[in-house]
Structures are given as C-alpha cells and as structure tokens.
Design a protein around this motif. Structure first.
Motif, short mmCIF file in Angstrom:
data_model
loop_
_atom_site.label_atom_id
_atom_site.label_comp_id
_atom_site.label_asym_id
_atom_site.label_seq_id
_atom_site.Cartn_x
_atom_site.Cartn_y
_atom_site.Cartn_z
N GLU A 182 0.80 -1.32 -0.01
CA GLU A 182 -0.01 -0.13 0.08
C GLU A 182 0.83 1.35 0.11
N CYS A 183 1.81 1.45 0.90
CA CYS A 183 2.64 2.65 1.22
C CYS A 183 4.15 2.44 0.69
N GLY A 184 4.70 1.24 0.55
CA GLY A 184 5.83 1.16 -0.04
C GLY A 184 6.71 0.99 1.36
N HIS A 185 6.45 1.07 2.28
CA HIS A 185 7.26 0.96 3.56
C HIS A 185 7.99 -0.32 3.63
N GLU A 186 9.40 -0.14 4.10
CA GLU A 186 9.95 -1.52 4.08
C GLU A 186 10.63 -1.61 5.74
N PHE A 187 10.21 -2.74 6.17
CA PHE A 187 10.46 -2.94 7.62
C PHE A 187 10.96 -4.41 7.87
N GLU A 188 11.23 -4.69 9.15
CA GLU A 188 11.77 -5.99 9.53
C GLU A 188 10.47 -6.44 10.78
N GLU A 189 10.22 -7.57 10.72
CA GLU A 189 9.51 -8.22 11.80
C GLU A 189 9.86 -9.36 12.48
N LEU A 190 9.57 -9.62 13.86
CA LEU A 190 9.94 -10.69 14.21
C LEU A 190 8.86 -11.66 14.21
N VAL A 191 8.72 -12.82 13.51
CA VAL A 191 7.59 -13.57 13.40
C VAL A 191 7.47 -14.77 14.19
N PHE A 192 6.59 -14.97 15.10
CA PHE A 192 6.58 -16.16 15.85
C PHE A 192 5.88 -17.41 15.42
N SER A 193 5.14 -17.33 14.22
CA SER A 193 4.65 -18.60 13.71
C SER A 193 4.20 -18.21 12.47
N LYS A 194 4.12 -19.07 11.36
CA LYS A 194 3.80 -19.19 9.95
C LYS A 194 2.30 -18.19 9.85
N GLU A 195 1.37 -18.72 10.58
CA GLU A 195 0.35 -18.32 10.65
C GLU A 195 -0.10 -16.82 10.99
N ALA A 196 0.83 -16.18 11.77
CA ALA A 196 0.85 -14.83 12.19
C ALA A 196 0.69 -13.75 11.16
N GLY A 197 -0.13 -12.81 11.13
CA GLY A 197 -0.46 -11.98 10.26
C GLY A 197 0.47 -10.71 10.54
N VAL A 198 1.06 -10.16 9.56
CA VAL A 198 2.09 -8.92 9.67
C VAL A 198 1.28 -7.81 9.12
N ASN A 199 1.30 -6.78 10.17
CA ASN A 199 0.87 -5.23 9.47
C ASN A 199 2.03 -4.48 9.33
N CYS A 200 1.62 -3.59 8.34
CA CYS A 200 2.67 -2.58 8.22
C CYS A 200 2.72 -1.51 9.44
N PRO A 201 3.92 -1.33 9.97
CA PRO A 201 3.84 -0.37 11.24
C PRO A 201 3.47 1.11 10.69
N ALA A 202 3.77 1.46 9.39
CA ALA A 202 3.38 2.87 8.96
C ALA A 202 1.89 3.29 8.80
N CYS A 203 1.44 2.25 7.86
CA CYS A 203 -0.17 2.38 7.57
C CYS A 203 -1.11 1.44 7.97
N LYS A 204 -0.47 0.41 8.82
CA LYS A 204 -1.32 -0.60 9.51
C LYS A 204 -2.00 -1.67 8.35
N SER A 205 -1.60 -1.64 7.12
CA SER A 205 -2.23 -2.42 6.07
C SER A 205 -1.66 -3.88 6.21
N MET A 206 -2.50 -4.83 5.73
CA MET A 206 -2.15 -6.20 6.03
C MET A 206 -1.50 -6.64 4.76
#
Length: 77
Positions: free
Chosen positions: A10-34
């Motif tokens: 959506e916004c092009g923001h690049e970020f890193e995320e610590l993922v606890f499981s494959k099923e976990a959803g990741v949201n953009c920290p800038a615009c909250k998009s999934m």
C-alpha cells in the motif's frame, strides 16, 4: 523465531518483523495495512581471518586488485 524483511504493497514502507509463527499476520507499522510482501533477504557473516590477495574476497574484476596496494581490508596485503 526468525526476523523477516517486508515491503508494504500500500505505502511502500520497508520494515523488519520478528515472526513467532507462519500463521501470524503482519501489519505495516506505517499504515497498518495487511497487504505486505516478504522480501528476499540475505545475511552477513563476519570473520577476522585475512584472505590471500586475489582470493576474490575484494569483489574486484580488474587486472590488478586494489588489495595489492593495501586498499582491501579483507586481504593480507
């Protein structure tokens, strides 16, 4: 628990995320998009060992590697 690199569709923001499981959803920290895409990432490995001059550690493609003049910190010269 791996750290993955993502890019928001959506916004092009690049970020890193610590993922606890494959099923976990990741949201953009800038615009909250999934709508995020996992980027291909590489890792670095460091070493204090010196490489012989011309070993390819300098990533030089010319006829005389810069490490022959002492410019390459990864070579013995």
């Amino acid at each position: 628990m791996p750290i993955y690199e993502y890019r928001c569709k959506e916004c092009g923001h690049e970020f890193e995320e610590l993922v606890f499981s494959k099923e976990a959803g990741v949201n953009c920290p800038a615009c909250k998009s999934m709508g995020v895409k996992k980027n291909f990432s590489t890792f670095g490995v460091g070493s204090s060992a010196k490489m012989p001059c011309g070993s390819g550690a300098c990533d030089f493609s010319g006829s005389v590697p810069p490490c022959s003049a002492g410019a390459c910190s990864s070579c013995m010269n």
